[in-house]
Scaffold this motif. Structure first.
Motif, short mmCIF file in Angstrom:
data_model
loop_
_atom_site.label_atom_id
_atom_site.label_comp_id
_atom_site.label_asym_id
_atom_site.label_seq_id
_atom_site.Cartn_x
_atom_site.Cartn_y
_atom_site.Cartn_z
N ASP A 151 9.78 -7.63 1.22
CA ASP A 151 10.06 -5.86 0.83
C ASP A 151 8.88 -5.29 0.55
OD1 ASP A 151 12.72 -6.54 1.90
OD2 ASP A 151 13.42 -6.55 -0.31
N LEU A 152 8.10 -5.66 -0.39
CA LEU A 152 7.03 -4.71 -1.09
C LEU A 152 6.02 -4.79 -0.05
CD1 LEU A 152 7.09 -6.31 -4.62
CD2 LEU A 152 7.85 -3.97 -3.81
N LEU A 153 5.53 -5.92 0.68
CA LEU A 153 4.57 -5.63 1.84
C LEU A 153 5.10 -4.77 2.98
CD1 LEU A 153 3.65 -9.48 2.15
CD2 LEU A 153 2.16 -7.46 1.03
N GLU A 154 6.61 -4.47 3.08
CA GLU A 154 6.68 -3.56 4.28
C GLU A 154 6.51 -2.20 3.82
OE1 GLU A 154 10.76 -4.30 5.44
OE2 GLU A 154 10.37 -6.03 6.33
N LYS A 155 6.63 -2.03 2.28
CA LYS A 155 6.71 -0.68 1.54
C LYS A 155 5.38 -0.39 1.71
CE LYS A 155 7.97 0.74 -2.93
NZ LYS A 155 8.46 0.30 -4.16
N SER A 156 4.33 -1.32 1.43
CA SER A 156 2.86 -1.02 1.51
C SER A 156 2.40 -0.81 2.79
CB SER A 156 2.35 -2.21 0.82
OG SER A 156 0.69 -2.21 0.86
N GLN A 201 -3.93 -5.73 1.17
CA GLN A 201 -2.53 -5.16 0.48
C GLN A 201 -1.69 -6.13 0.16
OE1 GLN A 201 -0.37 -2.45 3.49
NE2 GLN A 201 -2.07 -2.47 4.73
N VAL A 202 -1.63 -7.53 0.69
CA VAL A 202 -1.26 -8.61 0.14
C VAL A 202 -1.59 -8.82 -1.30
CG1 VAL A 202 -0.51 -10.87 0.27
CG2 VAL A 202 -0.68 -9.64 2.36
N LEU A 203 -3.03 -8.73 -1.46
CA LEU A 203 -3.51 -9.04 -2.91
C LEU A 203 -3.09 -7.99 -3.90
CD1 LEU A 203 -7.21 -9.98 -2.19
CD2 LEU A 203 -5.49 -11.50 -3.01
N GLY A 204 -3.14 -6.68 -3.18
CA GLY A 204 -2.49 -5.46 -4.24
C GLY A 204 -1.19 -5.79 -4.77
N VAL A 205 -0.21 -6.42 -3.75
CA VAL A 205 1.08 -6.68 -4.15
C VAL A 205 1.20 -7.85 -5.20
CG1 VAL A 205 3.32 -7.44 -3.30
CG2 VAL A 205 2.24 -5.61 -2.25
N ILE A 232 -11.99 -5.71 -6.51
CA ILE A 232 -10.59 -5.94 -6.41
C ILE A 232 -10.00 -6.10 -7.76
CG2 ILE A 232 -9.15 -6.95 -4.62
CD1 ILE A 232 -11.20 -5.66 -3.26
N GLY A 233 -9.96 -5.47 -8.39
CA GLY A 233 -9.33 -5.86 -9.81
C GLY A 233 -8.33 -4.52 -10.40
N VAL A 234 -7.54 -4.77 -11.16
CA VAL A 234 -6.38 -3.80 -11.66
C VAL A 234 -6.26 -4.23 -13.15
CG1 VAL A 234 -4.21 -2.69 -11.36
CG2 VAL A 234 -5.24 -3.75 -9.52
N CYS A 255 -6.98 -0.17 0.94
CA CYS A 255 -5.74 -0.72 1.32
C CYS A 255 -5.16 -1.50 0.02
CB CYS A 255 -5.99 -2.07 2.53
SG CYS A 255 -6.50 -1.08 3.99
N PHE A 256 -5.86 -1.90 -0.70
CA PHE A 256 -5.46 -2.88 -2.02
C PHE A 256 -4.47 -1.86 -2.95
CE2 PHE A 256 -6.98 -4.27 -6.32
CZ PHE A 256 -6.11 -5.22 -6.30
N VAL A 257 -4.97 -0.48 -2.97
CA VAL A 257 -4.18 0.38 -3.70
C VAL A 257 -2.80 0.54 -3.26
CG1 VAL A 257 -3.97 2.62 -4.78
CG2 VAL A 257 -6.13 1.68 -4.18
N SER A 258 -2.44 0.40 -1.98
CA SER A 258 -1.33 0.51 -1.48
C SER A 258 -0.47 -0.74 -2.04
CB SER A 258 -1.22 0.63 0.25
OG SER A 258 -2.00 1.58 0.55
N GLY A 259 -0.97 -1.95 -1.73
CA GLY A 259 -0.08 -2.84 -2.55
C GLY A 259 0.19 -2.62 -3.69
#
Ligand SMILES: [Zn+2]
Ligand SMILES: [Zn+2]
Length: 212
Positions: free
Chosen positions: A22-27, A38-42, A98-100, A72-76
């Motif tokens: 679901d979250l990947l779809e949203k991203s 994006q997967v990493l972001g999620v 690639i960190g948060v 892209c990472f941010v979208s996740g």
């Protein structure tokens, strides 16, 4: 010793695939494609929420996320947390990693999450033949979704160098720059000789004006 020892999470936990989907779809919706970042972001977003005990939707802007790159990472991260630049709950501090960092604004508890340094290598090791670029890309897309948390991500408890109140600031505050006269909002001004000056006029700008 697992880095997840001190928290109530099974280190080998793999995300619930339905939730992840679901979250990947949203991203991907924000992006028109789905990619490994994006997967990493999620995944990072989900773990950050879990570590600080948040669930979507988060009320009263209690969670602040600071992302160390754009793209892209941010979208996740955004899909998993609901935080965004326009809500002032997501900031980009672009240092190209690639960190948060996830900050509970109320308690100032903060954790930083990033992929394990050897995550690409791990994906390569899991591949039969990592020859083509496309195959490597697909392998990352797949494996980032399926890898156990502690294989994929690392966590650090951190202390922000600046109080969270200063990072967020209060909206609606405004002063006029005493040099250029432009309005400066959210306490982003510098004080020079007791006068408010915008960062550009204070010599900390990101541009210079071309001579006419
Ligand atoms: Zn992408
Ligand atoms: Zn100015």
């Amino acid at each position: 010793m697992s880095q997840f020892e001190h928290i109530n999470i099974a280190p080998h936990e793999v995300p619930l695939q339905d939730e992840l989907k679901d979250l990947l779809e949203k991203s991907a919706e924000m992006h028109h494609h789905l990619c490994p970042r994006q997967v990493l972001g999620v995944r990072v977003g989900l773990l950050g929420m879990q570590l600080l005990g948040f669930k979507q939707p988060i009320r009263q802007k209690r969670l602040l996320v600071i992302v160390e790159t754009d793209g892209c990472f941010v979208s996740g991260v955004q899909a998993a947390t609901g935080c965004s630049v326009n809500r002032r709950t997501l900031r980009i501090n672009d240092i190209g990693r690639i960190g948060v960092t996830f900050v509970d604004v109320k308690t100032e508890e903060a954790v930083r999450i990033a992929p394990q340094n050897d995550v690409r290598q791990k994906v390569s090791d899991r591949m039969e033949n990592a020859e083509s670029r496309r195959a490597r890309y697909m392998a990352m897309l797949q494996n980032y979704q399926l890898m156990p948390m502690d294989d994929l991500l690392k966590v650090e408890r951190i202390q922000l160098s600046q109080p969270v109140r200063d990072i967020v600031s209060r909206p609606f505050l405004r002063v006029d720059c005493s040099v250029c006269g432009e309005e400066v909002i959210n306490e982003r001004e510098r004080m020079i000789d007791d006068k408010p000056v915008c960062q550009q006029c204070a010599g900390q700008g990101y541009y210079s004006v071309k001579p006419a």
